[in-house]
Design a protein around this motif. Structure first.
Motif, PDB file in Angstrom:
ATOM      1  N   SER A   1       0.829  -1.204   0.000  1.00  0.00           N
ATOM      2  CA  SER A   1       0.000   0.000   0.000  1.00  0.00           C
ATOM      3  C   SER A   1       0.864   1.255   0.000  1.00  0.00           C
ATOM      4  O   SER A   1       2.032   1.235   0.410  1.00  0.00           O
ATOM      5  CB  SER A   1      -0.908   0.024   1.231  1.00  0.00           C
ATOM      6  OG  SER A   1      -1.804  -1.063   1.216  1.00  0.00           O
ATOM      7  N   ALA A   2       0.268   2.348  -0.455  1.00  0.00           N
ATOM      8  CA  ALA A   2       0.909   3.663  -0.415  1.00  0.00           C
ATOM      9  C   ALA A   2      -0.116   4.664   0.087  1.00  0.00           C
ATOM     10  O   ALA A   2      -1.316   4.526  -0.166  1.00  0.00           O
ATOM     11  CB  ALA A   2       1.424   4.053  -1.797  1.00  0.00           C
ATOM     12  N   ALA A   3       0.355   5.679   0.813  1.00  0.00           N
ATOM     13  CA  ALA A   3      -0.542   6.673   1.401  1.00  0.00           C
ATOM     14  C   ALA A   3      -0.453   7.986   0.642  1.00  0.00           C
ATOM     15  O   ALA A   3       0.631   8.393   0.212  1.00  0.00           O
ATOM     16  CB  ALA A   3      -0.181   6.891   2.861  1.00  0.00           C
ATOM     17  N   SER A   4      -1.590   8.637   0.486  1.00  0.00           N
ATOM     18  CA  SER A   4      -1.584   9.972  -0.121  1.00  0.00           C
ATOM     19  C   SER A   4      -2.069  11.025   0.867  1.00  0.00           C
ATOM     20  O   SER A   4      -2.293  12.173   0.514  1.00  0.00           O
ATOM     21  CB  SER A   4      -2.451   9.994  -1.386  1.00  0.00           C
ATOM     22  OG  SER A   4      -3.769   9.581  -1.083  1.00  0.00           O
ATOM     23  N   GLY A   5      -2.237  10.609   2.124  1.00  0.00           N
ATOM     24  CA  GLY A   5      -2.618  11.548   3.179  1.00  0.00           C
ATOM     25  C   GLY A   5      -2.002  11.135   4.495  1.00  0.00           C
ATOM     26  O   GLY A   5      -1.739   9.945   4.725  1.00  0.00           O
ATOM     27  N   ILE A   6      -1.738  12.102   5.358  1.00  0.00           N
ATOM     28  CA  ILE A   6      -1.196  11.811   6.689  1.00  0.00           C
ATOM     29  C   ILE A   6      -1.927  12.645   7.731  1.00  0.00           C
ATOM     30  O   ILE A   6      -2.526  13.676   7.414  1.00  0.00           O
ATOM     31  CB  ILE A   6       0.329  12.091   6.780  1.00  0.00           C
ATOM     32  CG1 ILE A   6       0.610  13.587   6.551  1.00  0.00           C
ATOM     33  CG2 ILE A   6       1.100  11.224   5.825  1.00  0.00           C
ATOM     34  CD1 ILE A   6       2.047  13.992   6.875  1.00  0.00           C
TER      35      ILE A   6
END
Length: 426
Positions: free
Chosen positions: A300-305
């Motif tokens: 998975s990869a995140a585009s928000g934190i």
């Protein structure tokens, strides 16, 4: 005006809410060949800290000494009968898996919902032909878990998950046989007689205060309040609490909808107040490193934190929580750390920090990770290669087999916590 509810229109299922009595303490008792109900065990997060939190205590300790989950180590009396132990989270997770395997003998996967490490919901409506009615099934589950694991379980039985949970918390846990059944027909003599608002599932101390300000002090008051006023003051939750006070719950376990958005997160309560920016940044970097590793493990990869910071209890300010969108989705430890540090510096003003929470959100497959136009492709490849090598080494030799140099700096917590599970000793 008292509202009339037609319970014939409600889903009526045979639902069990199962709780392992004083789970951590009971496992420690069985480990020492002591009956859980006869043990004097207190599980403390760290025996060397007077302010450490009590994670669990045996039923006898609760009854005779008043020490329960949430108490502090310094409150434990000096009594030779008491056995103070530190948690063994890996063992608890192993036993939890054994319990789940037993429950799966009685229901299909879709009729089982794991609520926490020591609680689970079962819809046994479809199991009646195999194992008998809901009471027989409950007794068989109690017997099986005690026979195989020597653990005592209490079971709330209800016509829906809400009634089962309320039956568990407000009657079964103190019943001689560990069982209690709450039905639609008994709402007035069960739910309406719950003494404290906070004994209702879903009512926190904060909502208790808000309800008190509206003149609502008992569950009976909640059931007879103006539901439109509740909704205007508390929103959708106000309506939900009103109907819960009438025992209304339309949810069916097999039809439950999962969380709208998955995320990966890590929280940490620090051993002391942190005042130095660089020390706080070190801890954030360590935490991001662990969350990024979980992202990569799930492709998975995140585009928000999101970053949550809680301050010391010695100051009035509570802290902050802020989130931001990333320029591109990523699972790179370095890229995520840079964004979290940027978010921290933007909102921190020198207050003493005691708790940190990092969250990676808006997840997608790492197959579609975007190219960064502002850095060389070689740098991206190098960062990915470093992450991959570190992940491989840690998976094979343990989390502390390789680490980043900043963990050796003052303030770092990674090496001390490397072998912890759920924030506690494994």
């Amino acid at each position: 005006m008292v509202m009339s509810i037609d319970y014939t229109q409600m889903p009526r299922r045979d639902v069990l809410c199962i709780d392992v009595k004083s789970f951590f303490a009971s496992v420690e008792a069985v480990r020492r060949k002591i009956h859980p109900l006869g043990a004097y065990i207190v599980v403390v997060s760290n025996r060397n800290r007077p302010g450490s939190v009590v994670l669990a205590s045996s039923p006898k300790v609760k009854k005779e000494f008043g020490i329960k989950t949430g108490s502090r180590a310094f409150e434990i009396p000096n009594d030779r009968r008491l056995m103070i132990v530190e948690p063994s989270m890996s063992l608890y997770l192993k036993v939890n898996k054994m319990i789940i395997d037993i429950l799966k003998r009685f229901v299909s996967d879709e009729d089982l919902y794991i609520y926490s490490i020591d609680e689970a919901f079962l819809d046994v409506t479809a199991s009646r032909r195999l194992f008998g009615d809901k009471f027989e099934i409950a007794k068989k589950i109690q017997h099986t878990i005690f026979k195989e694991l020597k653990l005592v379980v209490t079971i709330g039985i209800g016509d829906n998950p809400l009634l089962a949970k309320l039956a568990l918390d407000n009657e079964a846990k103190n019943a001689p046989n560990g069982l209690a059944y709450w039905s639609y027909e008994r709402v007035q003599e069960t739910i309406w007689r719950i003494p404290e608002l906070t004994d209702m599932w879903g009512i926190s101390s904060g909502y208790k205060k808000r309800l008190n300000n509206m003149g609502i002090y008992k569950v009976y008051d909640l059931a007879h309040a103006d539901r439109f006023k509740l909704k205007s003051r508390l929103g959708v939750l106000g309506s939900q609490l009103y109907y819960h006070a009438w025992g209304v719950d339309y949810s069916v376990i097999s039809e439950r909808v999962g969380p709208r958005e998955k995320s990966y997160s890590k929280g940490q309560i620090l051993m002391r107040d942190y005042y130095v920016e660089q020390e706080i940044i070190v801890v954030i970097q360590e935490m991001v490193d662990e969350v990024a590793m979980r992202l990569r493990a799930h492709n998975s990869a995140a585009s928000g934190i999101a970053l949550g910071i809680s301050y010391s209890k010695d100051i009035e300010e509570r802290g902050f929580k802020h989130q931001m969108l990333l320029q591109r989705s990523t699972n790179s430890t370095k890229e995520l750390a840079v964004s979290f540090i940027q978010l921290f510096k933007r909102y921190w003003r020198g207050q003493p920090v005691r708790q940190i929470h990092v969250v990676c959100t808006k997840l997608g497959s790492d197959e579609y990770e975007q190219i960064n136009l502002f850095s060389a492709a070689e740098c991206d490849e190098k960062n990915h290669a470093i992450d991959a090598v570190m992940d491989t080494i840690r998976l094979r030799y343990g989390k502390d087999s390789i680490f980043r140099a900043h963990s050796l700096l003052r303030g770092g917590t990674f090496l001390r916590r490397a072998n912890h599970v759920g924030g506690h000793k494994g």
